[in-house]
Design a protein around this motif. Structure first.
Motif, PDB file in Angstrom:
ATOM      1  N   SER A  79     -20.683  54.077 -31.015  1.00 10.97           N
ATOM      2  CA  SER A  79     -20.723  54.109 -32.481  1.00 10.97           C
ATOM      3  C   SER A  79     -21.983  54.810 -32.972  1.00 10.97           C
ATOM      4  N   PHE A  80     -23.101  54.493 -32.345  1.00  6.31           N
ATOM      5  CA  PHE A  80     -24.367  55.126 -32.722  1.00  6.31           C
ATOM      6  C   PHE A  80     -24.281  56.640 -32.561  1.00  6.31           C
ATOM      7  N   LEU A  81     -23.777  57.094 -31.423  1.00  6.81           N
ATOM      8  CA  LEU A  81     -23.694  58.535 -31.168  1.00  6.81           C
ATOM      9  C   LEU A  81     -22.710  59.219 -32.118  1.00  6.81           C
ATOM     10  N   ILE A  82     -21.577  58.586 -32.368  1.00  5.35           N
ATOM     11  CA  ILE A  82     -20.580  59.174 -33.277  1.00  5.35           C
ATOM     12  C   ILE A  82     -21.134  59.259 -34.696  1.00  5.35           C
ATOM     13  N   ILE A  83     -21.770  58.194 -35.163  1.00  6.46           N
ATOM     14  CA  ILE A  83     -22.346  58.206 -36.515  1.00  6.46           C
ATOM     15  C   ILE A  83     -23.465  59.243 -36.606  1.00  6.46           C
ATOM     16  N   LEU A  84     -24.249  59.378 -35.560  1.00  5.48           N
ATOM     17  CA  LEU A  84     -25.306  60.388 -35.533  1.00  5.48           C
ATOM     18  C   LEU A  84     -24.705  61.795 -35.658  1.00  5.48           C
ATOM     19  N   LEU A  85     -23.645  62.059 -34.907  1.00  7.30           N
ATOM     20  CA  LEU A  85     -22.980  63.373 -35.001  1.00  7.30           C
ATOM     21  C   LEU A  85     -22.368  63.601 -36.380  1.00  7.30           C
ATOM     22  N   ILE A  86     -21.726  62.576 -36.913  1.00  9.91           N
ATOM     23  CA  ILE A  86     -21.132  62.714 -38.244  1.00  9.91           C
ATOM     24  C   ILE A  86     -22.221  62.993 -39.277  1.00  9.91           C
ATOM     25  N   ALA A  87     -23.328  62.272 -39.194  1.00  7.86           N
ATOM     26  CA  ALA A  87     -24.426  62.481 -40.141  1.00  7.86           C
ATOM     27  C   ALA A  87     -24.984  63.901 -40.043  1.00  7.86           C
ATOM     28  N   MET A  88     -25.021  64.429 -38.831  1.00  6.34           N
ATOM     29  CA  MET A  88     -25.564  65.772 -38.642  1.00  6.34           C
ATOM     30  C   MET A  88     -24.657  66.844 -39.249  1.00  6.34           C
ATOM     31  N   PHE A  89     -23.338  66.605 -39.221  1.00  2.00           N
ATOM     32  CA  PHE A  89     -22.394  67.632 -39.661  1.00  2.00           C
ATOM     33  C   PHE A  89     -21.576  67.232 -40.888  1.00  2.00           C
ATOM     34  N   PHE A  90     -21.927  66.122 -41.546  1.00  2.00           N
ATOM     35  CA  PHE A  90     -21.121  65.596 -42.656  1.00  2.00           C
ATOM     36  C   PHE A  90     -20.964  66.596 -43.792  1.00  2.00           C
ATOM     37  N   HIS A  91     -22.025  67.275 -44.147  1.00  2.00           N
ATOM     38  CA  HIS A  91     -21.971  68.197 -45.281  1.00  2.00           C
ATOM     39  C   HIS A  91     -20.949  69.317 -45.087  1.00  2.00           C
ATOM     40  N   SER A  92     -20.648  69.661 -43.843  1.00  2.83           N
ATOM     41  CA  SER A  92     -19.722  70.775 -43.607  1.00  2.83           C
ATOM     42  C   SER A  92     -18.250  70.367 -43.689  1.00  2.83           C
ATOM     43  N   PHE A  93     -17.940  69.061 -43.633  1.00  4.78           N
ATOM     44  CA  PHE A  93     -16.525  68.685 -43.720  1.00  4.78           C
ATOM     45  C   PHE A  93     -16.247  67.521 -44.670  1.00  4.78           C
ATOM     46  N   LYS A  94     -17.210  67.179 -45.531  1.00  4.55           N
ATOM     47  CA  LYS A  94     -17.023  66.021 -46.405  1.00  4.55           C
ATOM     48  C   LYS A  94     -15.891  66.213 -47.416  1.00  4.55           C
ATOM     49  N   ASP A  95     -15.589  67.434 -47.810  1.00  4.46           N
ATOM     50  CA  ASP A  95     -14.520  67.681 -48.782  1.00  4.46           C
ATOM     51  C   ASP A  95     -13.261  68.259 -48.142  1.00  4.46           C
ATOM     52  N   ASN A  96     -13.145  68.187 -46.843  1.00  3.59           N
ATOM     53  CA  ASN A  96     -12.008  68.740 -46.122  1.00  3.59           C
ATOM     54  C   ASN A  96     -10.779  67.848 -46.328  1.00  3.59           C
ATOM     55  N   CYS A  97      -9.703  68.405 -46.839  1.00  2.28           N
ATOM     56  CA  CYS A  97      -8.495  67.620 -47.132  1.00  2.28           C
ATOM     57  C   CYS A  97      -7.828  67.112 -45.848  1.00  2.28           C
ATOM     58  N   ILE A  98      -7.978  67.816 -44.757  1.00  2.61           N
ATOM     59  CA  ILE A  98      -7.392  67.374 -43.490  1.00  2.61           C
ATOM     60  C   ILE A  98      -8.096  66.113 -42.993  1.00  2.61           C
ATOM     61  N   VAL A  99      -9.418  66.095 -43.091  1.00  7.76           N
ATOM     62  CA  VAL A  99     -10.185  64.916 -42.680  1.00  7.76           C
ATOM     63  C   VAL A  99      -9.809  63.725 -43.561  1.00  7.76           C
ATOM     64  N   GLU A 100      -9.676  63.943 -44.867  1.00 13.44           N
ATOM     65  CA  GLU A 100      -9.258  62.864 -45.776  1.00 13.44           C
ATOM     66  C   GLU A 100      -7.880  62.332 -45.390  1.00 13.44           C
ATOM     67  N   ALA A 101      -6.952  63.227 -45.076  1.00  9.49           N
ATOM     68  CA  ALA A 101      -5.597  62.815 -44.697  1.00  9.49           C
ATOM     69  C   ALA A 101      -5.602  62.025 -43.393  1.00  9.49           C
ATOM     70  N   ILE A 102      -6.431  62.425 -42.456  1.00 13.45           N
ATOM     71  CA  ILE A 102      -6.523  61.700 -41.176  1.00 13.45           C
ATOM     72  C   ILE A 102      -6.982  60.273 -41.428  1.00 13.45           C
ATOM     73  N   PHE A 103      -8.024  60.105 -42.243  1.00 10.21           N
ATOM     74  CA  PHE A 103      -8.521  58.756 -42.511  1.00 10.21           C
ATOM     75  C   PHE A 103      -7.519  57.923 -43.315  1.00 10.21           C
ATOM     76  N   ARG A 104      -6.773  58.540 -44.214  1.00  7.54           N
ATOM     77  CA  ARG A 104      -5.706  57.810 -44.927  1.00  7.54           C
ATOM     78  C   ARG A 104      -4.622  57.359 -43.953  1.00  7.54           C
ATOM     79  N   GLY A 105      -4.329  58.162 -42.955  1.00  9.25           N
ATOM     80  CA  GLY A 105      -3.312  57.810 -41.968  1.00  9.25           C
ATOM     81  C   GLY A 105      -3.771  56.739 -40.996  1.00  9.25           C
TER      82      GLY A 105
END
Length: 181
Positions: free
Chosen positions: A89-115
């Motif tokens: 969890s620590f490593l995944i959150i660290l990676l997400i934090a590092m790259f969050f700005h590049s995919f925060k508004d991505n509709c595919i990522v939003e759809a994955i989390f809704r699913g």
């Protein structure tokens, strides 16, 4: 010879890496690994660990891993299982934090989390029913958690008060009404 420290670390690392939905969604996977695959404890011991882990403050999955690791090899075992659970969890959150700005508004990522949301609900519901069956909870005594949930939700009763009352009632029941032999 298999190193129990490495095996327990790998087991909990794998559980932590591939489980979505938090500690409650991990229950069936942990149960499968600990009770069925590795046979580090039996079903009754596992239910006891779950009850204790739920009543302790902190992250549920970490609590479970610490108790299981401690049962296996005391402090060193607890450290191995705790790190195995927390590190993914620590490593995944660290990676997400590092790259969050590049995919925060991505509709595919939003759809994955809704699913994923309905699947997480199922991952939590199935072990809840299985554990209720293992703990011999029936329709005649399921009024207790329902009443507690309603008291918290509808009446605004503090969950801490509910926990204290339940703990006291459980102690009295186990000590005086139906003692364990």
């Amino acid at each position: 010879m298999n190193n129990i420290y490495w095996t327990s670390f790998k087991t909990f690392f794998r559980i932590g890496m591939f489980t979505l939905g938090g500690g409650y969604a991990m229950i069936p996977i942990i149960q499968g690994e600990i009770v069925e695959r590795h046979k580090w404890m039996n079903e009754e011991e596992f239910l006891d660990v779950l009850a204790i882990a739920q009543s302790c403050p902190g992250v549920f999955a970490i609590n479970i891993s610490i108790f299981i690791g401690y049962k296996l090899r005391k402090i060193k075992g607890a450290v191995c299982t705790c790190l195995g659970t927390a590190l993914p969890s620590f490593l995944i959150i660290l990676l997400i934090a590092m790259f969050f700005h590049s995919f925060k508004d991505n509709c595919i990522v939003e759809a994955i989390f809704r699913g994923i949301r309905p699947a997480v609900v199922a991952l939590i519901a199935v072990p809840t029913f299985n554990l209720a069956k293992s703990a011999r909870i029936t329709l005649t005594n399921c009024w207790i958690p329902i009443t507690c949930a309603m008291a918290i939700w509808a009446l605004g009763v503090s969950p801490i008060l509910i926990i204290l009352i339940a703990g006291t009632a459980g102690y009295i029941y186990g000590r005086y009404i139906r003692p364990i032999e």
